[in-house]
Design an enzyme around this catalytic site. Structure first.
Site, PDB file in Angstrom:
ATOM      1  N   CYS A 131       0.365  -1.641   0.304  1.00  0.00           N
ATOM      2  CA  CYS A 131      -0.093  -0.120  -0.334  1.00  0.00           C
ATOM      3  C   CYS A 131       1.006   1.322   0.215  1.00  0.00           C
ATOM      4  O   CYS A 131       0.803   2.496  -0.546  1.00  0.00           O
ATOM      5  CB  CYS A 131      -0.709   0.204   1.281  1.00  0.00           C
ATOM      6  N   ASN A 479      44.364  15.422  23.372  1.00  0.00           N
ATOM      7  CA  ASN A 479      45.082  14.838  21.965  1.00  0.00           C
ATOM      8  C   ASN A 479      46.346  14.289  23.343  1.00  0.00           C
ATOM      9  O   ASN A 479      47.575  14.388  23.506  1.00  0.00           O
ATOM     10  CB  ASN A 479      45.335  14.918  21.696  1.00  0.00           C
ATOM     11  N   SER A 481      48.923  11.743  26.397  1.00  0.00           N
ATOM     12  CA  SER A 481      48.573  10.317  26.599  1.00  0.00           C
ATOM     13  C   SER A 481      48.247  10.237  28.785  1.00  0.00           C
ATOM     14  O   SER A 481      48.416   8.590  28.073  1.00  0.00           O
ATOM     15  CB  SER A 481      50.179   9.358  26.060  1.00  0.00           C
ATOM     16  N   THR A 497      47.310   6.540  32.266  1.00  0.00           N
ATOM     17  CA  THR A 497      47.329   7.162  31.034  1.00  0.00           C
ATOM     18  C   THR A 497      46.322   6.379  30.326  1.00  0.00           C
ATOM     19  O   THR A 497      45.534   5.349  30.699  1.00  0.00           O
ATOM     20  CB  THR A 497      48.929   6.117  30.610  1.00  0.00           C
TER      21      THR A 497
END
Length: 508
Positions: A131, A479, A481, A497
């Site tokens: 339909c 950015n 560590s 870390t």
């Protein structure tokens, strides 16, 4: 003293006396609440601020051949289509599918563009049925050529709202705007003495069916909003923290773009600025007194958004007179304050609603059912597997260094312990900086011998009571560590870390 029916009759005959909430404050101060209750029939309120929990139901009409929309995009913003064949709900905070646009143009902007009469690109996908055989549509729509466009806002007009500050060393991007580091600024959102629910703190006149001003046209309260809360601490009846909310409805086709704006909180996402005004019938002296509250008497709490938890620390209590002055004192410092809502637009809302009533173009409506004014709490979402907290990570011996240590000794510590980061602490054991193996290599290359010459003093930290998920995002955002772990006294407790987090994820 009065009824809504009596006030409506006075409106019809052009005899109603209307005051904005700001005007009512002056009237009661000069004449008293008893005289004001006799003189004033209606008090108009207004707010114009970011209300993320907003959106619109849209009915596009059936195409030929027909389509059963399963995914719908308006100018690249997805609207929810799990309703029926050609109905969608467009949420104000939905972001753009195009990553180059992202947060800069979302659902709120589409809503504003529709109200402004702009043409909107519609792309719809479907799986195809007997339909509804069509599987894809690409066309353009305007507000005039779709069937219905109904604004339904699940949570608007917060009764008082949080005031935000940031105690951390980094800039935070939040729904309370950009918060500068080290208590650099304070942001707030309420319209203060003009705010609708502050002028009726116990919700004595509001309920389902109450007629209101919504984005330049008539709207209605259709119930209490989501997260409606009634159990907050109060001062002169007004909650000190976010409390009551409204669920609102209005016809998008009749709205005025002067009272609605699509916006984006930087690095947070889209939001819709909604102009809403609630008329409060002055039925008795108590209501007259409530509607006369001043900015100075409306107290609120400043929360530290530097703590990313559901319950944030309260820094101090203040009031809207102080906030609107443009500065406030925190810890002996003068800190600038700025509103996220527009007081000018809120005033225009209250004044426009006043004009409608005085002209006989707007009548009050008796609620079908009053909004709940007690017993409403907001429950937290309990996570079946709670996030691991920094304090729960397997502890290691704390290895530290001091600003006066020779670079050669620091290099030896890094090598002997097979690590890349060392927190630098002062004589009290408090964090003073951080040094990495790269910093030491750079120092050697440049012939520097003192650690204080090469260490980084502005340090991104991890707190013991933060979740590891938050720390993972922080590491990615900056950015870096690794981060020093500190307690509430800024004393170093260890390091976390990216490798620690990776191992933790691997164990899940």
């Amino acid at each position: 003293m009065k009824t809504i029916e009596e006030i409506n009759q006075k409106i019809k005959e052009g005899e109603a006396v209307v005051a904005t909430a700001a005007e009512m404050t002056q009237i009661v101060q000069q004449n008293g609440s008893k005289a004001a209750a006799h003189e004033i029939d209606v008090v108009t309120t207004g707010t114009f601020g970011a209300m993320c929990s907003s959106g619109a139901f849209l009915n596009f009409g059936h195409s030929d051949p027909p389509v059963k929309m399963t995914k719908t995009y308006l100018n690249g913003v997805e609207a929810y289509s799990g309703l029926a064949a050609v109905d969608s709900y467009l949420g104000a905070t939905q972001i753009n599918q195009n990553p180059d646009i992202g947060l800069d143009y979302g659902g709120a902007h589409v809503i504003e563009d529709l109200i402004r009469g702009k043409e909107i690109e519609l792309i719809a996908e479907a799986y195809g049925t007997d339909c509804y055989p069509l599987k894809k549509i690409k066309t353009h729509i305007t507000l005039d050529n779709i069937n219905q466009a109904t604004m339904i806002n699940p949570r608007n007009c917060y009764q008082n709202y949080a005031v935000a500050v940031n105690s951390t060393e980094e800039t935070l991007y939040t729904y309370m705007g950009t918060l500068l580091p080290n208590f650099g600024n304070v942001t707030y959102s309420s319209a203060g003495e003009l705010s609708p629910l502050i002028n009726d703190p116990y919700l004595q006149t509001l309920g389902i069916g109450s007629r209101i001003f919504l984005c330049g046209t008539e709207g209605y309260i259709i119930g209490e909003g989501t997260q409606h809360f009634t159990q907050a601490d109060r001062h002169k009846g007004v909650p000190l923290t976010p409390s009551g909310t409204l669920m609102l409805k209005g016809d998008l086709k009749k709205m005025d773009p002067d009272y609605v704006r699509g916006g984006t909180m930087p690095r947070y996402g889209p939001t819709l600025y909604v102009g809403a005004g609630v008329p409060i019938p002055v039925l008795n002296e108590e209501i007259a007194l409530r509607t006369s509250i001043s900015d100075e008497d409306i107290k609120c709490r400043i929360f530290d958004y530097g703590v990313p938890r559901r319950s944030r620390p309260v820094i101090k209590e203040t009031n809207y007179k102080e906030l609107k002055s443009g500065k406030i004192e925190i810890n002996g410092m003068e800190v600038p304050t700025s509103p996220l809502s527009s007081h000018k637009r809120a005033t225009l809302v209250a004044e426009q609603l006043k004009k409608w009533i005085e002209k006989g173009d707007f009548f009050l409506s008796s609620p079908v059912k009053m909004l709940p004014n007690q017993g409403q709490i907001v429950k937290p979402l309990n996570i079946s597997k709670p996030s691991k907290m920094v304090r729960d990570i397997e502890s290691k011996p704390v290895i530290i260094t001091h600003p006066t240590d020779p670079v050669k000794e620091v290099a030896l510590k890094l090598v002997e312990n097979n690590i890349n980061h060392l927190p630098v602490v002062d004589s009290r054991g408090k964090l003073a900086g951080i040094v990495t193996s790269w910093d030491i290599a750079d120092a050697v290359a440049r012939g520097k011998t003192k650690l204080e010459e090469v260490m980084t003093r502005k340090v991104i930290i991890a707190r013991e009571d933060e979740s590891v998920d938050i720390i993972a995002r922080r590491i990615d955002k900056h950015n870096i560590s690794g981060l020093p772990i500190v307690d509430k006294d800024s004393k170093v407790k260890g390091m976390i870390t990216a490798e620690d987090i990776s191992r933790l994820i691997g164990k899940k």
